[in-house]
Design a protein around this motif. Sequence first.
Motif, mmCIF file in Angstrom:
data_model
loop_
_atom_site.group_PDB
_atom_site.id
_atom_site.type_symbol
_atom_site.label_atom_id
_atom_site.label_comp_id
_atom_site.label_asym_id
_atom_site.label_seq_id
_atom_site.Cartn_x
_atom_site.Cartn_y
_atom_site.Cartn_z
ATOM 1 N N ARG A 264 0.845 -1.196 0.000
ATOM 2 C CA ARG A 264 0.000 0.000 0.000
ATOM 3 C C ARG A 264 0.877 1.241 0.000
ATOM 4 O O ARG A 264 2.065 1.192 0.363
ATOM 5 C CB ARG A 264 -0.935 0.015 1.207
ATOM 6 C CG ARG A 264 -0.250 0.138 2.538
ATOM 7 C CD ARG A 264 -1.258 0.207 3.670
ATOM 8 N NE ARG A 264 -0.622 -0.077 4.959
ATOM 9 C CZ ARG A 264 -1.227 -0.707 5.957
ATOM 10 N NH1 ARG A 264 -2.483 -1.104 5.844
ATOM 11 N NH2 ARG A 264 -0.595 -0.933 7.093
ATOM 12 N N THR A 265 0.264 2.341 -0.323
ATOM 13 C CA THR A 265 0.933 3.637 -0.272
ATOM 14 C C THR A 265 0.289 4.458 0.838
ATOM 15 O O THR A 265 -0.930 4.644 0.860
ATOM 16 C CB THR A 265 0.802 4.380 -1.612
ATOM 17 O OG1 THR A 265 1.418 3.607 -2.635
ATOM 18 C CG2 THR A 265 1.474 5.747 -1.531
ATOM 19 N N LEU A 266 1.108 4.911 1.764
ATOM 20 C CA LEU A 266 0.619 5.734 2.866
ATOM 21 C C LEU A 266 1.672 6.788 3.180
ATOM 22 O O LEU A 266 2.806 6.460 3.518
ATOM 23 C CB LEU A 266 0.327 4.883 4.098
ATOM 24 C CG LEU A 266 -0.194 5.630 5.339
ATOM 25 C CD1 LEU A 266 -1.540 6.291 5.032
ATOM 26 C CD2 LEU A 266 -0.302 4.686 6.532
ATOM 27 N N THR A 267 1.293 8.055 3.060
ATOM 28 C CA THR A 267 2.207 9.159 3.313
ATOM 29 C C THR A 267 1.707 10.009 4.475
ATOM 30 O O THR A 267 0.539 9.902 4.888
ATOM 31 C CB THR A 267 2.344 10.058 2.072
ATOM 32 O OG1 THR A 267 1.090 10.721 1.826
ATOM 33 C CG2 THR A 267 2.753 9.242 0.846
ATOM 34 N N GLU A 268 2.567 10.849 4.991
ATOM 35 C CA GLU A 268 2.171 11.772 6.056
ATOM 36 C C GLU A 268 1.052 12.687 5.569
ATOM 37 O O GLU A 268 0.132 13.015 6.328
ATOM 38 C CB GLU A 268 3.384 12.590 6.514
ATOM 39 C CG GLU A 268 4.458 11.776 7.197
ATOM 40 C CD GLU A 268 5.613 12.627 7.687
ATOM 41 O OE1 GLU A 268 5.396 13.839 7.923
ATOM 42 O OE2 GLU A 268 6.728 12.090 7.837
ATOM 43 N N GLU A 269 1.127 13.085 4.305
ATOM 44 C CA GLU A 269 0.090 13.960 3.742
ATOM 45 C C GLU A 269 -1.260 13.257 3.726
ATOM 46 O O GLU A 269 -2.308 13.873 4.001
ATOM 47 C CB GLU A 269 0.483 14.391 2.322
ATOM 48 C CG GLU A 269 1.669 15.346 2.254
ATOM 49 C CD GLU A 269 3.002 14.664 2.512
ATOM 50 O OE1 GLU A 269 3.063 13.396 2.402
ATOM 51 O OE2 GLU A 269 3.976 15.359 2.842
ATOM 52 N N VAL B 293 -2.293 11.018 5.824
ATOM 53 C CA VAL B 293 -2.774 10.943 7.199
ATOM 54 C C VAL B 293 -3.327 12.292 7.654
ATOM 55 O O VAL B 293 -4.408 12.374 8.252
ATOM 56 C CB VAL B 293 -1.647 10.475 8.132
ATOM 57 C CG1 VAL B 293 -2.111 10.475 9.586
ATOM 58 C CG2 VAL B 293 -1.161 9.078 7.731
ATOM 59 N N LEU B 294 -2.596 13.352 7.359
ATOM 60 C CA LEU B 294 -3.062 14.686 7.754
ATOM 61 C C LEU B 294 -4.373 15.047 7.065
ATOM 62 O O LEU B 294 -5.273 15.651 7.667
ATOM 63 C CB LEU B 294 -1.982 15.726 7.423
ATOM 64 C CG LEU B 294 -0.750 15.707 8.323
ATOM 65 C CD1 LEU B 294 0.321 16.647 7.778
ATOM 66 C CD2 LEU B 294 -1.108 16.086 9.756
ATOM 67 N N LYS B 295 -4.498 14.658 5.805
ATOM 68 C CA LYS B 295 -5.735 14.926 5.073
ATOM 69 C C LYS B 295 -6.899 14.178 5.718
ATOM 70 O O LYS B 295 -8.008 14.719 5.853
ATOM 71 C CB LYS B 295 -5.574 14.492 3.615
ATOM 72 C CG LYS B 295 -6.792 14.772 2.757
ATOM 73 C CD LYS B 295 -6.551 14.344 1.318
ATOM 74 C CE LYS B 295 -7.791 14.591 0.450
ATOM 75 N NZ LYS B 295 -7.556 14.158 -0.960
ATOM 76 N N PHE B 296 -6.670 12.933 6.149
ATOM 77 C CA PHE B 296 -7.726 12.157 6.800
ATOM 78 C C PHE B 296 -8.197 12.829 8.074
ATOM 79 O O PHE B 296 -9.409 12.942 8.327
ATOM 80 C CB PHE B 296 -7.220 10.745 7.102
ATOM 81 C CG PHE B 296 -8.163 9.940 7.950
ATOM 82 C CD1 PHE B 296 -9.201 9.239 7.369
ATOM 83 C CD2 PHE B 296 -8.029 9.901 9.340
ATOM 84 C CE1 PHE B 296 -10.095 8.505 8.148
ATOM 85 C CE2 PHE B 296 -8.911 9.169 10.118
ATOM 86 C CZ PHE B 296 -9.954 8.473 9.522
ATOM 87 N N PHE B 297 -7.243 13.282 8.907
ATOM 88 C CA PHE B 297 -7.611 13.844 10.214
ATOM 89 C C PHE B 297 -8.304 15.200 10.108
ATOM 90 O O PHE B 297 -8.847 15.692 11.101
ATOM 91 C CB PHE B 297 -6.374 13.949 11.105
ATOM 92 C CG PHE B 297 -5.927 12.626 11.668
ATOM 93 C CD1 PHE B 297 -6.826 11.771 12.278
ATOM 94 C CD2 PHE B 297 -4.596 12.222 11.586
ATOM 95 C CE1 PHE B 297 -6.431 10.549 12.786
ATOM 96 C CE2 PHE B 297 -4.187 11.009 12.096
ATOM 97 C CZ PHE B 297 -5.104 10.163 12.689
#
Length: 295
Positions: free
Chosen positions: A213-218, A220-224
């Motif tokens: 999978r692809t998971l970036t800090e961006e 995560v921040l967008k989700f929150f």
Amino acid sequence: MKKIGFLRLTVLLVLIFCTSCTGCARLKDLAGIAKNKAVKEPYVSFEERTYNEAVDCFFDALDTRNKETIRSLFSPYIQKTATDLDEQIDLLLKAYPGPTDICKRDGGKVHGEYSSKYGDRSSMADSSFPVVSNGTYYWCWFQLMYENDFDEEKVGINGLVLFSADYFCALQYGDDGAQWPESPGLYVCTDYALDCEVRAIDGYPYKYTPFKRTLTEEDVLKFFKTSQSYSHFLREFGEPNAENIYYIYELSSNGNTANYLKLGIDEQKDTVYIATIVDEYGYISTLWENATSGP
């Protein structure tokens, strides 16, 4: 392994811990001098320096296969009462090939035990930390009695356990057959095999499951920005790569070093209360925090 230099204090502590059993008795006399030096550098305590130097001295002796020095670093009390000390030293030399490439001891994060009565004091510090030799991870629990006015023969290493990554991981998860030694002394705990990948994350071993999978800090921040629900996070990004109290997700990276997202979850509220970035050895930064929620 490179030592952290503390000028004269480093020389002082090396003399304390690397001269044989007599060094343990000298610690009481020299402690006051070292404490006075530590006051001039308030961000590094005497306990932290003493602990770090003791660990470094031990691994220097281990890397050079110096059985006599290894033995002498234990307190005279342990040398007299641990009847299998020499046998355990032989097991240690067999289990740990050396040299020590990485040692993540940190005297600033030790657990301390202290007592005082009528001006007499005793102080003991311990912690667990990862070490790497030839690309292989081990964990070491190291307990040091660095002063004891009640019984000077107890000054020195009081307890030391070398764990394989699998054994220490099993211990963290409470798996059957993995247990802490019940008495002070030296122990080698490497006879344990897990049927999963074990990774060092934030200074601890985790049972790790890889996912494509692809998971970036961006991401995560967008989700929150729209949700703090962990069940929503699961639907968005999938199962964690690892979990043990905290939930761990490997972040996408273009480099050779993996970074991880570490989530703190309030299970009853289904809420993420903190998201930090860690690497294999420890904390890097706080990515996001929910000020209205917590453990």
